[in-house]
Design an enzyme around this catalytic site. Structure first.
Site, PDB file in Angstrom:
ATOM      1  N   ARG A  16       0.824  -1.223   0.000  1.00 34.54           N
ATOM      2  CA  ARG A  16       0.000   0.000   0.000  1.00 34.54           C
ATOM      3  C   ARG A  16       0.848   1.259   0.000  1.00 34.54           C
ATOM      4  NH1 ARG A  16      -3.110  -2.384   4.706  1.00 34.54           N
ATOM      5  NH2 ARG A  16      -1.655  -4.064   4.266  1.00 34.54           N
ATOM      6  N   GLU A  46       5.593 -10.983  14.835  1.00 34.88           N
ATOM      7  CA  GLU A  46       5.065 -11.583  16.063  1.00 34.88           C
ATOM      8  C   GLU A  46       5.592 -13.025  16.190  1.00 34.88           C
ATOM      9  OE1 GLU A  46       0.891 -11.032  16.226  1.00 34.88           O
ATOM     10  OE2 GLU A  46       0.700 -12.046  18.172  1.00 34.88           O
TER      11      GLU A  46
HETATM   12  P1  AMP Z   1       4.127  -2.570  12.017  1.00 40.77           P
HETATM   13  O1  AMP Z   1       5.368  -3.134  11.380  1.00 40.77           O
HETATM   14  O2  AMP Z   1       3.688  -3.327  13.227  1.00 40.77           O
HETATM   15  O3  AMP Z   1       4.223  -1.082  12.257  1.00 40.77           O
HETATM   16  O4  AMP Z   1       2.958  -2.791  10.961  1.00 40.77           O
HETATM   17  C1  AMP Z   1       2.826  -1.950   9.863  1.00 40.77           C
HETATM   18  C2  AMP Z   1       2.561  -2.713   8.586  1.00 40.77           C
HETATM   19  O5  AMP Z   1       1.588  -3.733   8.754  1.00 40.77           O
HETATM   20  C3  AMP Z   1       2.022  -1.750   7.535  1.00 40.77           C
HETATM   21  O6  AMP Z   1       2.605  -2.077   6.278  1.00 40.77           O
HETATM   22  C4  AMP Z   1       0.531  -1.989   7.550  1.00 40.77           C
HETATM   23  O7  AMP Z   1       0.007  -1.937   6.261  1.00 40.77           O
HETATM   24  C5  AMP Z   1       0.338  -3.363   8.206  1.00 40.77           C
HETATM   25  N1  AMP Z   1      -0.630  -3.331   9.343  1.00 40.77           N
HETATM   26  C6  AMP Z   1      -0.336  -3.547  10.653  1.00 40.77           C
HETATM   27  N2  AMP Z   1      -1.440  -3.482  11.421  1.00 40.77           N
HETATM   28  C7  AMP Z   1      -2.474  -3.193  10.586  1.00 40.77           C
HETATM   29  C8  AMP Z   1      -3.878  -2.960  10.779  1.00 40.77           C
HETATM   30  N3  AMP Z   1      -4.457  -3.013  12.001  1.00 40.77           N
HETATM   31  N4  AMP Z   1      -4.635  -2.673   9.696  1.00 40.77           N
HETATM   32  C9  AMP Z   1      -4.057  -2.602   8.456  1.00 40.77           C
HETATM   33  N5  AMP Z   1      -2.759  -2.819   8.207  1.00 40.77           N
HETATM   34  C10 AMP Z   1      -1.955  -3.108   9.253  1.00 40.77           C
END
Ligand code: AMP
Length: 181
Positions: free
Chosen positions: A64, A101
């Site tokens: 995205r 995770e």
């Molecule tokens: P993080 O690495 O935990 O910051 O997760 C960010 C990535 O995971 C981004 O590329 C987001 O598109 C996706 N992502 C994580 N959580 C969500 C969520 N609740 N809804 C949509 N996309 C998410």
């Protein structure tokens, strides 16, 4: 209501419970992107703090971050650099592992995409724990780039990602926040 450019961006983000797995509230931006005012408002709002900054490239994180980052690069009149999942880029790459995770993932960038000292603006749709964007910053720095800032449509502040990026010395710009996961 949080009006951005006279447009309520948050209202156009669709929330889908238990996707992709139980307990996750997925914040879906496809409903924002498909709205003619929504897409333009989101891109304009991502861009405006950086109009006067020295930026050589906009980098977007698969997938995205490509849609938003491409539009941001076009608006700023700068080139776009894709940061992709492992094995997708055709030429020589530099990679960065990051913890999920469960397990480890890797993102990659073309080794010759960025020159030493180039100023890069990083774009993705959402920041949660900051694992993905943090790895992207490490990767851009390993490539010789200076990360000017990171910008996202959505922040999940309870997960601490924006704070994590700030502690790495990167400015963070987000448009809307959602509580919880
Ligand atoms: P993080 O690495 O935990 O910051 O997760 C960010 C990535 O995971 C981004 O590329 C987001 O598109 C996706 N992502 C994580 N959580 C969500 C969520 N609740 N809804 C949509 N996309 C998410």
């Amino acid at each position: 209501m949080d009006l951005r450019n006279g447009f309520d961006i948050k209202r156009y983000i669709r929330s889908i419970p238990d996707y992709p797995k139980p307990g996750i509230m997925f914040r879906d931006i496809t409903t924002l992107l498909s709205n003619l005012h929504g897409f333009r408002a989101a891109v304009d709002e991502l861009v405006w703090p950086f109009l006067k900054d020295e930026i050589d490239y906009v980098a977007g994180i698969e997938a995205r971050g490509f849609i938003l980052g491409g539009a941001v690069a076009h608006t700023l009149g700068r080139g776009f650099i894709p940061i992709r999942k492992k094995g997708k880029l055709p030429s020589r790459v530099i990679g960065q592992d990051y913890a999920l995770e469960y397990g480890v993932d890797t993102i990659e960038i073309h080794a010759d995409a960025i020159g030493k000292g180039d100023h890069v603006l990083l774009i993705d749709d959402l920041i949660a724990t900051g694992g993905t964007a943090g790895a992207a910053i490490d990767l851009l720095r390993k490539s010789g780039g200076e990360v000017v800032a990171a910008a996202f449509v959505i922040d999940l502040p309870d997960l601490g990602g924006a704070a994590k990026l700030k502690s790495k010395g990167v400015k963070v710009h987000t448009l809307v926040g959602f509580e919880g996961h």
